[in-house]
Design a protein around this motif. Structure first.
Motif, mmCIF file in Angstrom:
data_model
loop_
_atom_site.group_PDB
_atom_site.id
_atom_site.type_symbol
_atom_site.label_atom_id
_atom_site.label_comp_id
_atom_site.label_asym_id
_atom_site.label_seq_id
_atom_site.Cartn_x
_atom_site.Cartn_y
_atom_site.Cartn_z
ATOM 1 N N SER A 20 0.816 -1.218 0.000
ATOM 2 C CA SER A 20 0.000 0.000 0.000
ATOM 3 C C SER A 20 0.845 1.261 0.000
ATOM 4 C CB SER A 20 -0.945 0.004 1.203
ATOM 5 O OG SER A 20 -1.781 1.140 1.177
ATOM 6 N N GLY A 21 1.947 1.266 0.745
ATOM 7 C CA GLY A 21 2.789 2.461 0.798
ATOM 8 C C GLY A 21 3.416 2.778 -0.542
ATOM 9 N N ASP A 22 3.995 1.780 -1.200
ATOM 10 C CA ASP A 22 4.633 2.020 -2.494
ATOM 11 C C ASP A 22 3.605 2.325 -3.576
ATOM 12 O OD1 ASP A 22 7.633 1.465 -2.139
ATOM 13 O OD2 ASP A 22 6.706 -0.229 -1.137
ATOM 14 N N GLU A 23 2.439 1.701 -3.493
ATOM 15 C CA GLU A 23 1.389 2.029 -4.452
ATOM 16 C C GLU A 23 0.902 3.466 -4.246
ATOM 17 O OE1 GLU A 23 0.801 0.129 -6.961
ATOM 18 O OE2 GLU A 23 2.071 -1.469 -6.161
ATOM 19 N N ALA A 24 0.896 3.908 -2.987
ATOM 20 C CA ALA A 24 0.524 5.301 -2.719
ATOM 21 C C ALA A 24 1.554 6.258 -3.319
ATOM 22 C CB ALA A 24 0.399 5.534 -1.216
ATOM 23 N N SER A 57 -2.010 -1.470 -14.767
ATOM 24 C CA SER A 57 -2.786 -0.767 -15.801
ATOM 25 C C SER A 57 -4.249 -0.653 -15.404
ATOM 26 C CB SER A 57 -2.675 -1.511 -17.136
ATOM 27 O OG SER A 57 -1.367 -1.441 -17.649
ATOM 28 N N ARG A 58 -4.793 -1.742 -14.864
ATOM 29 C CA ARG A 58 -6.208 -1.739 -14.478
ATOM 30 C C ARG A 58 -6.471 -0.792 -13.312
ATOM 31 N NH1 ARG A 58 -6.394 -6.656 -13.335
ATOM 32 N NH2 ARG A 58 -6.472 -6.617 -11.063
ATOM 33 N N THR A 59 -5.545 -0.763 -12.365
ATOM 34 C CA THR A 59 -5.742 0.024 -11.145
ATOM 35 C C THR A 59 -5.583 1.514 -11.391
ATOM 36 O OG1 THR A 59 -4.963 -1.834 -9.793
ATOM 37 C CG2 THR A 59 -4.969 0.350 -8.760
ATOM 38 N N TYR A 60 -4.598 1.900 -12.204
ATOM 39 C CA TYR A 60 -4.276 3.321 -12.363
ATOM 40 C C TYR A 60 -4.646 3.896 -13.728
ATOM 41 C CZ TYR A 60 -1.617 2.236 -8.187
ATOM 42 O OH TYR A 60 -1.254 1.806 -6.932
ATOM 43 N N GLY A 61 -5.064 3.041 -14.651
ATOM 44 C CA GLY A 61 -5.433 3.541 -15.970
ATOM 45 C C GLY A 61 -4.258 4.050 -16.773
ATOM 46 N N VAL A 62 -3.080 3.413 -16.598
ATOM 47 C CA VAL A 62 -1.891 3.823 -17.333
ATOM 48 C C VAL A 62 -1.277 2.603 -18.027
ATOM 49 C CG1 VAL A 62 -1.364 5.714 -15.736
ATOM 50 C CG2 VAL A 62 -0.380 3.444 -15.321
ATOM 51 N N LYS A 63 -0.379 2.867 -18.952
ATOM 52 C CA LYS A 63 0.352 1.778 -19.597
ATOM 53 C C LYS A 63 1.406 1.251 -18.632
ATOM 54 C CE LYS A 63 3.043 0.562 -23.711
ATOM 55 N NZ LYS A 63 3.664 1.059 -24.973
ATOM 56 N N ALA A 64 1.627 -0.065 -18.650
ATOM 57 C CA ALA A 64 2.644 -0.667 -17.781
ATOM 58 C C ALA A 64 3.317 -1.816 -18.516
ATOM 59 C CB ALA A 64 2.011 -1.166 -16.484
ATOM 60 N N ASP A 182 -15.600 12.610 -3.066
ATOM 61 C CA ASP A 182 -16.808 12.045 -2.484
ATOM 62 C C ASP A 182 -16.535 11.190 -1.267
ATOM 63 O OD1 ASP A 182 -15.660 9.832 -3.582
ATOM 64 O OD2 ASP A 182 -17.290 9.346 -4.960
ATOM 65 N N GLY A 183 -15.222 11.067 -0.895
ATOM 66 C CA GLY A 183 -14.880 10.307 0.291
ATOM 67 C C GLY A 183 -14.882 8.812 0.088
ATOM 68 N N VAL A 184 -15.136 8.360 -1.149
ATOM 69 C CA VAL A 184 -15.154 6.924 -1.430
ATOM 70 C C VAL A 184 -13.944 6.599 -2.277
ATOM 71 C CG1 VAL A 184 -16.421 5.030 -2.489
ATOM 72 C CG2 VAL A 184 -17.659 6.871 -1.327
ATOM 73 N N ALA A 185 -13.195 5.586 -1.878
ATOM 74 C CA ALA A 185 -11.966 5.263 -2.572
ATOM 75 C C ALA A 185 -12.246 4.743 -3.970
ATOM 76 C CB ALA A 185 -11.179 4.223 -1.769
ATOM 77 N N ALA A 186 -11.222 4.836 -4.811
ATOM 78 C CA ALA A 186 -11.403 4.557 -6.227
ATOM 79 C C ALA A 186 -11.898 3.147 -6.508
ATOM 80 C CB ALA A 186 -10.076 4.796 -6.962
ATOM 81 N N SER A 187 -11.461 2.177 -5.742
ATOM 82 C CA SER A 187 -11.861 0.805 -6.009
ATOM 83 C C SER A 187 -12.615 0.206 -4.843
ATOM 84 C CB SER A 187 -10.627 -0.045 -6.331
ATOM 85 O OG SER A 187 -9.752 -0.078 -5.224
ATOM 86 N N ALA A 188 -13.295 1.053 -4.062
ATOM 87 C CA ALA A 188 -13.992 0.550 -2.893
ATOM 88 C C ALA A 188 -15.004 -0.517 -3.271
ATOM 89 C CB ALA A 188 -14.706 1.699 -2.178
ATOM 90 N N ASP A 189 -15.033 -1.587 -2.511
ATOM 91 C CA ASP A 189 -15.923 -2.712 -2.741
ATOM 92 C C ASP A 189 -16.421 -3.166 -1.392
ATOM 93 O OD1 ASP A 189 -17.079 -5.193 -3.131
ATOM 94 O OD2 ASP A 189 -15.646 -5.811 -4.671
ATOM 95 N N PRO A 190 -17.728 -3.195 -1.159
ATOM 96 C CA PRO A 190 -18.243 -3.589 0.149
ATOM 97 C C PRO A 190 -17.718 -4.939 0.613
ATOM 98 C CG PRO A 190 -20.001 -2.697 -1.219
ATOM 99 C CD PRO A 190 -18.794 -2.832 -2.096
ATOM 100 N N THR A 283 -6.439 -4.139 0.136
ATOM 101 C CA THR A 283 -7.073 -3.120 -0.691
ATOM 102 C C THR A 283 -6.479 -3.124 -2.098
ATOM 103 O OG1 THR A 283 -5.526 -1.466 0.127
ATOM 104 C CG2 THR A 283 -7.630 -1.651 1.271
ATOM 105 N N GLU A 284 -7.288 -2.754 -3.067
ATOM 106 C CA GLU A 284 -6.848 -2.694 -4.453
ATOM 107 C C GLU A 284 -6.152 -1.382 -4.780
ATOM 108 O OE1 GLU A 284 -7.342 -4.750 -7.620
ATOM 109 O OE2 GLU A 284 -6.937 -6.056 -5.919
ATOM 110 N N HIS A 285 -6.501 -0.324 -4.072
ATOM 111 C CA HIS A 285 -6.020 1.010 -4.432
ATOM 112 C C HIS A 285 -5.551 1.721 -3.160
ATOM 113 C CE1 HIS A 285 -5.997 5.100 -6.039
ATOM 114 N NE2 HIS A 285 -6.084 4.572 -7.246
ATOM 115 N N PRO A 286 -4.448 2.490 -3.236
ATOM 116 C CA PRO A 286 -3.952 3.157 -2.025
ATOM 117 C C PRO A 286 -4.972 4.081 -1.374
ATOM 118 C CG PRO A 286 -2.810 3.943 -4.002
ATOM 119 C CD PRO A 286 -3.548 2.712 -4.386
ATOM 120 N N GLN A 287 -5.876 4.652 -2.150
ATOM 121 C CA GLN A 287 -6.862 5.539 -1.539
ATOM 122 C C GLN A 287 -7.873 4.782 -0.676
ATOM 123 O OE1 GLN A 287 -7.989 7.679 -5.139
ATOM 124 N NE2 GLN A 287 -7.100 9.539 -4.286
ATOM 125 N N ASP A 288 -7.991 3.465 -0.887
ATOM 126 C CA ASP A 288 -8.816 2.660 0.013
ATOM 127 C C ASP A 288 -8.214 2.667 1.416
ATOM 128 O OD1 ASP A 288 -10.773 1.750 -1.874
ATOM 129 O OD2 ASP A 288 -9.280 0.379 -2.682
#
Length: 393
Positions: A20-24, A57-64, A182-190, A283-288
Motif C-alpha cells: 500500500s505504501g509504495d502504491e501510494a 494498468s487496471r488500477t491506475y489507468g496507465v500503460k505498464a 466524495d470520500g469513497v476510494a477509487a476501487s472501494a468494494d463492500p 485493498t486494491e487502491h492506495p486511496q482505500d
C-alpha cells in the motif's frame, strides 16, 4: 490548451507488488505529474515498470510493462522522453543486495539510451556494501534532476561525492495524496471492507457509538518479535483504560496481516472491557487505505506510509521505529518515536495513546503548520520535472 506533442515518461519503482505504501507513492507521482502537466500545457503519458503490469494498468489507468523483462523495459525507455526513478527506499541494501543494482541499472540503461533521468523523492540508504557507493555516484552525476525525501539521504549522497547543490530535499510524495472528493476510494468494494476479528468494520464503529478507532500498522521485523508482544501488551492496557476499536491496517500482503494476528493473539480478550478488534482486508487502491486511516482517531504505526497517511490527514500518530526513515519523517513533523523495535515500553504506548485520544486537538495544533509545509512542498519534484521536459521539448 495541452501541448500537441505528449511527453512519455517511464516510472521505475517498487510497483505492482501491492504494498500500500509504495502504491501510494505511485498514485501520488501520477497525480502530481498530471496536474503539473496540465498547468504547464504538457501532456504526460506515463509508462510504469511493474511486477504485475496488467494489475497496474487496471488500477491506475496507465500503460505498464513488466519490470523484469529486459526487452520490454528497454523498448519502453527507448520510446520515451525520460525516466523517473522513485520514490520510496529503492537504493538501500538493508533488505537485500539486489535492489541497488536493479534500480541503478534501469537508470543507467536510460542514460545509455540518451534519455533524461530524474530521481523523485527517494530515501537513499542504508548502503552498507561500500562497492555500491561509486556506482551510485557515477549514475547520479549524470541525472538531470535529483530529489530525496530527507536531509540524511542528501548527506549520504554528498558523502559519495554528489554536489549538494544538485540535490533537492523534498517531502515524501504521499504527503500530497488526497482522499477522493466524495470520500469513497477509487476501487472501494463492500466485500473488501473488512475481515472482522471479534469486532465490526471501521465504518460501523465510527457511526454514532462514540468509540474511537485506533489504527495499528505492524510488520514482522525482529526474529524474536518482542516488540510486537510489547505492543500487544500496550494495546491491551489501553483497552482496559477506555473502550476503543483497535483496527489493524495491513499495508503489505502477505505478512502484515500475519503480524497483525500475532499481536491480536497476545492481546487477550478485550471485549470484556467494551473494546473490539478488526483487521482491514487487502485493498486494491492506495486511496482505500487512505480512507481507512481517515476514519481513525489515532494511528500507531511501524510502516512509514501508515504514518505519512495519518500526518497528511492530521490524524494524531505514534510511530514505532525499526528504520532511520521512521525517525527522519517524524522529525520533519516535529515528533519522535514512541519506541523502537529494540526498546518499546507497553506502559508508554498505552499512556501516550490515551493522551492523544483525549486531546487530539492539542496534537493537531502542535503539528499542523509543519504538516502543511510538507504537503505544499510534496509536488516540487513534479513541477521541476515538467519544467525540464517542457524546455527539452
Amino acid at each position: 490548451m495541452v501541448a500537441a506533442s505528449p511527453q512519455t515518461i517511464v516510472l521505475s519503482g517498487y510497483y505492482g507488488f501491492r504494498n500500500s505504501g509504495d502504491e501510494a507513492v505511485l498514485q501520488s507521482i501520477l497525480t502530481a505529474l498530471e496536474e503539473e502537466g496540465r498547468a504547464n500545457e504538457v501532456q504526460i503519458d506515463p509508462v510504469v515498470l511493474s511486477i504485475d503490469p496488467e494489475w497496474t494498468s487496471r488500477t491506475y489507468g496507465v500503460k505498464a510493462v513488466h519490470r523484469m523483462k529486459f526487452a520490454e523495459v528497454r523498448n519502453a525507455i527507448k520510446n520515451s522522453d525520460g525516466l523517473i526513478s522513485g520514490g520510496g527506499s529503492l537504493l538501500q541494501d538493508a533488505t537485500g543486495w539486489k535492489s541497488i543494482p536493479y534500480y541503478l541499472g534501469v537508470i543507467k540503461l536510460a542514460q545509455w539510451l540518451r534519455k533524461p533521468t530524474f530521481v523523485y523523492a527517494q530515501g537513499v540508504g542504508p548502503v552498507n556494501r561500500k562497492l555500491f557507493r561509486p556506482f551510485i555516484a557515477s549514475v547520479f552525476r549524470r541525472c538531470d534532476y535529483i530529489s530525496v525525501r530527507d536531509a540524511e539521504s542528501a548527506e549520504l549522497l554528498r558523502s559519495m561525492g554528489i554536489p549538494g547543490g544538485d540535490i533537492q530535499v523534498v517531502p515524501d510524495p504521499v504527503m500530497g495524496l488526497k482522499l477522493p472528493v466524495d470520500g469513497v476510494a477509487a476501487s472501494a468494494d463492500p466485500q473488501l471492507d473488512s475481515r472482522p476479528v471479534g469486532g465490526e468494520s471501521a465504518a460501523d464503529c465510527t457511526t454514532g457509538d462514540g468509540v474511537p478507532v485506533v489504527g495499528v500498522s505492524v510488520r514482522f521485523w525482529t526474529e524474536a518479535r518482542t516488540e510486537l508482544a510489547k505492543l500487544a501488551e500496550g494495546l491491551a492496557s489501553l483497552s482496559r483504560r477506555k473502550p476503543v476499536h483497535i483496527r489493524f491496517l495491513p499495508f503489505h500482503f502477505p505478512g502484515d496481516d500475519e503480524a497483525s494476528r500475532f499481536v491480536i493473539e497476545r492481546m487477550g480478550n478485550v471485549a470484556e472491557n467494551g473494546s473490539t478488534v478488526s483487521i482491514a482486508a487487502e485493498t486494491e487502491h492506495p486511496q482505500d487505505m487512505l480512507r481507512e486511516v481517515s476514519q481513525c482517531s489515532l494511528l500507531i504505526g511501524m510502516r512509514l506510509h501508515s504514518l505519512i497517511y495519518a500526518a497528511s490527514l492530521e490524524v494524531p500518530l505514534l510511530g514505532i521505529s525499526y528504520d532511520p526513515k521512521i525517525d527522519h519523517f517524524l522529525g520533519r513533523i516535529g515528533s519522535v518515536p514512541v519506541g523502537t523495535t529494540e526498546e518499546l515500553d507497553p506502559r508508554i504506548v498505552a499512556s501516550q495513546a490515551e493522551r492523544l485520544l483525549v486531546d487530539g486537538e492539542a496534537w493537531r495544533r502542535a503539528h499542523t503548520a509543519k504538516i502543511g509545509t510538507l504537503k505544499n512542498a510534496a509536488r516540487m519534484p513534479a513541477q521541476r520535472i515538467v519544467e525540464l521536459l517542457r524546455s527539452k521539448g
